[in-house]
Design a protein around this motif. Structure first.
Motif, mmCIF file in Angstrom:
data_model
loop_
_atom_site.group_PDB
_atom_site.id
_atom_site.type_symbol
_atom_site.label_atom_id
_atom_site.label_comp_id
_atom_site.label_asym_id
_atom_site.label_seq_id
_atom_site.Cartn_x
_atom_site.Cartn_y
_atom_site.Cartn_z
ATOM 1 N N GLY A 161 0.799 -1.221 0.000
ATOM 2 C CA GLY A 161 0.000 0.000 0.000
ATOM 3 C C GLY A 161 0.830 1.267 0.000
ATOM 4 O O GLY A 161 0.480 2.253 -0.637
ATOM 5 N N GLY A 162 1.969 1.250 0.732
ATOM 6 C CA GLY A 162 2.777 2.459 0.841
ATOM 7 C C GLY A 162 3.530 2.792 -0.429
ATOM 8 O O GLY A 162 3.487 3.916 -0.923
ATOM 9 N N LYS A 163 4.215 1.776 -1.015
ATOM 10 C CA LYS A 163 5.042 2.031 -2.196
ATOM 11 C C LYS A 163 4.311 1.732 -3.506
ATOM 12 O O LYS A 163 4.867 1.926 -4.576
ATOM 13 N N GLU A 164 3.073 1.258 -3.401
ATOM 14 C CA GLU A 164 2.287 0.927 -4.588
ATOM 15 C C GLU A 164 3.042 -0.045 -5.489
ATOM 16 O O GLU A 164 3.102 0.120 -6.709
ATOM 17 N N GLU A 165 3.634 -1.076 -4.874
ATOM 18 C CA GLU A 165 4.380 -2.083 -5.615
ATOM 19 C C GLU A 165 3.650 -3.423 -5.592
ATOM 20 O O GLU A 165 2.948 -3.742 -4.627
ATOM 21 N N LEU A 166 3.830 -4.197 -6.640
ATOM 22 C CA LEU A 166 3.297 -5.548 -6.697
ATOM 23 C C LEU A 166 4.488 -6.491 -6.714
ATOM 24 O O LEU A 166 5.345 -6.411 -7.592
ATOM 25 N N SER A 167 4.578 -7.371 -5.711
ATOM 26 C CA SER A 167 5.729 -8.265 -5.613
ATOM 27 C C SER A 167 5.267 -9.689 -5.350
ATOM 28 O O SER A 167 4.152 -9.930 -4.879
ATOM 29 N N GLU A 168 6.158 -10.644 -5.636
ATOM 30 C CA GLU A 168 5.892 -12.052 -5.391
ATOM 31 C C GLU A 168 6.814 -12.527 -4.278
ATOM 32 O O GLU A 168 8.032 -12.285 -4.329
ATOM 33 N N ARG A 169 6.246 -13.178 -3.278
ATOM 34 C CA ARG A 169 7.019 -13.573 -2.099
ATOM 35 C C ARG A 169 6.805 -15.051 -1.771
ATOM 36 O O ARG A 169 5.735 -15.611 -2.021
ATOM 37 N N MET A 170 7.823 -15.657 -1.162
ATOM 38 C CA MET A 170 7.713 -16.968 -0.534
ATOM 39 C C MET A 170 7.817 -16.698 0.960
ATOM 40 O O MET A 170 8.800 -16.101 1.427
ATOM 41 N N VAL A 171 6.812 -17.119 1.705
ATOM 42 C CA VAL A 171 6.713 -16.745 3.118
ATOM 43 C C VAL A 171 6.543 -17.971 4.001
ATOM 44 O O VAL A 171 5.825 -18.908 3.653
ATOM 45 N N GLU A 172 7.200 -17.930 5.177
ATOM 46 C CA GLU A 172 7.010 -18.938 6.217
ATOM 47 C C GLU A 172 6.137 -18.290 7.298
ATOM 48 O O GLU A 172 6.625 -17.493 8.098
ATOM 49 N N PRO A 173 4.839 -18.575 7.318
ATOM 50 C CA PRO A 173 3.908 -17.868 8.216
ATOM 51 C C PRO A 173 4.037 -18.315 9.668
ATOM 52 O O PRO A 173 4.216 -19.503 9.961
ATOM 53 N N ILE A 174 3.937 -17.348 10.596
ATOM 54 C CA ILE A 174 3.974 -17.682 12.024
ATOM 55 C C ILE A 174 2.678 -17.305 12.748
ATOM 56 O O ILE A 174 2.448 -17.741 13.870
ATOM 57 N N GLY A 175 1.811 -16.494 12.117
ATOM 58 C CA GLY A 175 0.565 -16.182 12.797
ATOM 59 C C GLY A 175 -0.287 -15.151 12.082
ATOM 60 O O GLY A 175 0.174 -14.463 11.160
ATOM 61 N N LEU A 176 -1.540 -15.051 12.519
ATOM 62 C CA LEU A 176 -2.481 -14.045 12.039
ATOM 63 C C LEU A 176 -2.772 -13.084 13.182
ATOM 64 O O LEU A 176 -3.041 -13.506 14.312
ATOM 65 N N TRP A 177 -2.759 -11.805 12.880
ATOM 66 C CA TRP A 177 -2.908 -10.769 13.908
ATOM 67 C C TRP A 177 -3.941 -9.760 13.424
ATOM 68 O O TRP A 177 -3.807 -9.209 12.329
ATOM 69 N N TYR A 182 -7.974 -4.567 10.434
ATOM 70 C CA TYR A 182 -7.627 -5.495 9.354
ATOM 71 C C TYR A 182 -6.916 -6.728 9.924
ATOM 72 O O TYR A 182 -6.289 -6.669 10.984
ATOM 73 N N TRP A 183 -6.993 -7.842 9.174
ATOM 74 C CA TRP A 183 -6.201 -9.027 9.471
ATOM 75 C C TRP A 183 -4.821 -8.868 8.840
ATOM 76 O O TRP A 183 -4.701 -8.399 7.708
ATOM 77 N N HIS A 184 -3.797 -9.271 9.582
ATOM 78 C CA HIS A 184 -2.420 -9.192 9.106
ATOM 79 C C HIS A 184 -1.751 -10.561 9.228
ATOM 80 O O HIS A 184 -1.915 -11.255 10.248
ATOM 81 N N LEU A 185 -0.994 -10.928 8.210
ATOM 82 C CA LEU A 185 -0.189 -12.147 8.248
ATOM 83 C C LEU A 185 1.225 -11.776 8.666
ATOM 84 O O LEU A 185 1.850 -10.907 8.063
ATOM 85 N N ILE A 186 1.721 -12.438 9.711
ATOM 86 C CA ILE A 186 3.097 -12.234 10.157
ATOM 87 C C ILE A 186 3.906 -13.451 9.719
ATOM 88 O O ILE A 186 3.508 -14.593 9.974
ATOM 89 N N GLY A 187 5.004 -13.221 9.035
ATOM 90 C CA GLY A 187 5.799 -14.353 8.564
ATOM 91 C C GLY A 187 7.195 -13.949 8.130
ATOM 92 O O GLY A 187 7.514 -12.757 7.975
ATOM 93 N N TRP A 188 8.047 -14.966 7.952
ATOM 94 C CA TRP A 188 9.405 -14.754 7.477
ATOM 95 C C TRP A 188 9.381 -14.687 5.950
ATOM 96 O O TRP A 188 8.976 -15.631 5.282
ATOM 97 N N CYS A 189 9.771 -13.530 5.415
ATOM 98 C CA CYS A 189 9.787 -13.323 3.967
ATOM 99 C C CYS A 189 11.161 -13.708 3.429
ATOM 100 O O CYS A 189 12.172 -13.099 3.808
ATOM 101 N N ARG A 190 11.182 -14.709 2.561
ATOM 102 C CA ARG A 190 12.460 -15.155 2.004
ATOM 103 C C ARG A 190 13.052 -14.129 1.048
ATOM 104 O O ARG A 190 14.269 -14.047 0.895
ATOM 105 N N LEU A 191 12.198 -13.328 0.415
ATOM 106 C CA LEU A 191 12.685 -12.305 -0.499
ATOM 107 C C LEU A 191 13.421 -11.209 0.259
ATOM 108 O O LEU A 191 14.520 -10.800 -0.133
ATOM 109 N N ARG A 192 12.822 -10.715 1.345
ATOM 110 C CA ARG A 192 13.412 -9.626 2.134
ATOM 111 C C ARG A 192 14.345 -10.131 3.234
ATOM 112 O O ARG A 192 15.011 -9.332 3.889
#
Length: 318
Positions: A161-177, A182-192
């Protein structure tokens, strides 16, 4: 609670989890460990196959099931309220499963309780604002729950939303918050190569992969939240005062901008505290209230507001 009711409640608790410790039972029912041992022994002597594992807890033998549970009227009312919240605060994938579960629960209610629920249903409503970004995000929560429970890697196509970018990620999820409406997914992003917070409504595509990950290398969701509370390096506090007559217009929307707390500020004003990582975005929102709001801190926000006000004046005066 008398002992018969407590024994029944303990049995239900034992069936709700794979393993339950004596301390969990003691804490829930506010009883001593000695009483827990006596109650579990009484269940065992009555024919309930309770298996005690030293240093681990209690389990119920696989295959044993408690006969259909009868709910009290208050419990049934609480379920109805939970259903109303699930309807508005989750997505389509969750709602269909919750509705199916609620029908099964209603099937075991007494006739009087069913009638009570029908009467109460038309007198409870939950309203939630859904922005344009929510319209296409209506089926991710169930898949995300599955990925977290099974520790499966997920692929997401994400719109920032902030940078108006569309990216593809592989994520290891640890929880929903759930926070800030809003619902947020918290996870380890392999890209970043770091932990990231993804707003679920901005996930345009999601796919569960067959690959699993080692959950022990990641913090629990509660551990992550605690670390965020201690490390606010990416957030800045903003303090503003607003005339009370305008407060009613931002009762809900203020949570979108990181609202923390408020207090009386005198002169028919309220002082409000926010934590925000986008000072310019926050300033543009405040600008809509013109002279009804006054910035106390930080100086960066004051300067930003002054700059925007000057640009606005030049735009219309010119």
């Amino acid at each position: 609670m008398n002992r018969i009711d407590r024994l029944h409640a303990i049995l239900t608790h034992l069936q709700s989890k794979r393993r339950v410790t004596a301390q969990e039972i003691a804490d829930r029912f506010n009883i001593s460990l000695r009483t827990v041992y006596r109650d579990v022994k009484a269940l065992d002597e009555s024919g309930v196959p309770v298996i005690g594992e030293a240093g681990s807890g209690y389990t119920i033998m696989e295959g044993y099931r408690l006969p259909p549970v009868m709910f009290s009227q208050q419990e049934a009312n609480a379920l109805l309220l939970g259903g109303k919240l699930a309807e508005k605060l989750t997505d389509g994938s969750i709602r269909q499963h919750f509705e199916a579960a609620l029908f099964k629960i209603k099937a075991v209610l007494r006739s009087t309780d069913k009638e009570n629920l029908d009467n109460l249903n038309n007198h409870i409503e939950v309203l939630r604002f859904r922005g344009p970004s929510d319209e296409n995000a209506d089926s991710h929560l169930t898949a995300l729950q599955q990925s977290i429970a099974e520790r499966r890697v997920i692929y997401i196509r994400y719109h920032s939303g902030g940078k108006e970018e569309l990216s593809e990620r592989m994520v290891e999820p640890i929880g929903l918050w759930y926070y800030s409406m809003y619902w947020h997914l918290i996870g380890w992003c392999r890209l970043r190569k770091g932990y990231r917070d993804f707003r679920v409504s901005r996930i345009q595509r999601l796919q569960l992969k067959d690959e699993t990950f080692d959950g022990s290398v990641h913090p629990t969701l509660h551990g992550y939240i605690d670390s965020m509370k201690k490390d606010k390096s990416e957030l800045n506090e903003a303090v503003v005062t607003m005339q009370n007559e305008f407060i009613r217009y931002i009762r809900e929307s203020r949570y979108y901008y990181g609202f923390v707390k408020d207090e009386a500020a005198g002169d028919n004003c309220t002082r409000m505290y926010f934590m925000t990582g986008h000072m310019e975005y926050f300033a543009r929102w405040l600008l809509t209230f013109t002279n009804a709001v006054k910035v106390e801190s930080p100086q960066l926000l004051k300067d930003t507001m002054a700059s925007f006000s000057k640009e606005l004046h030049q735009h219309y005066a010119g």
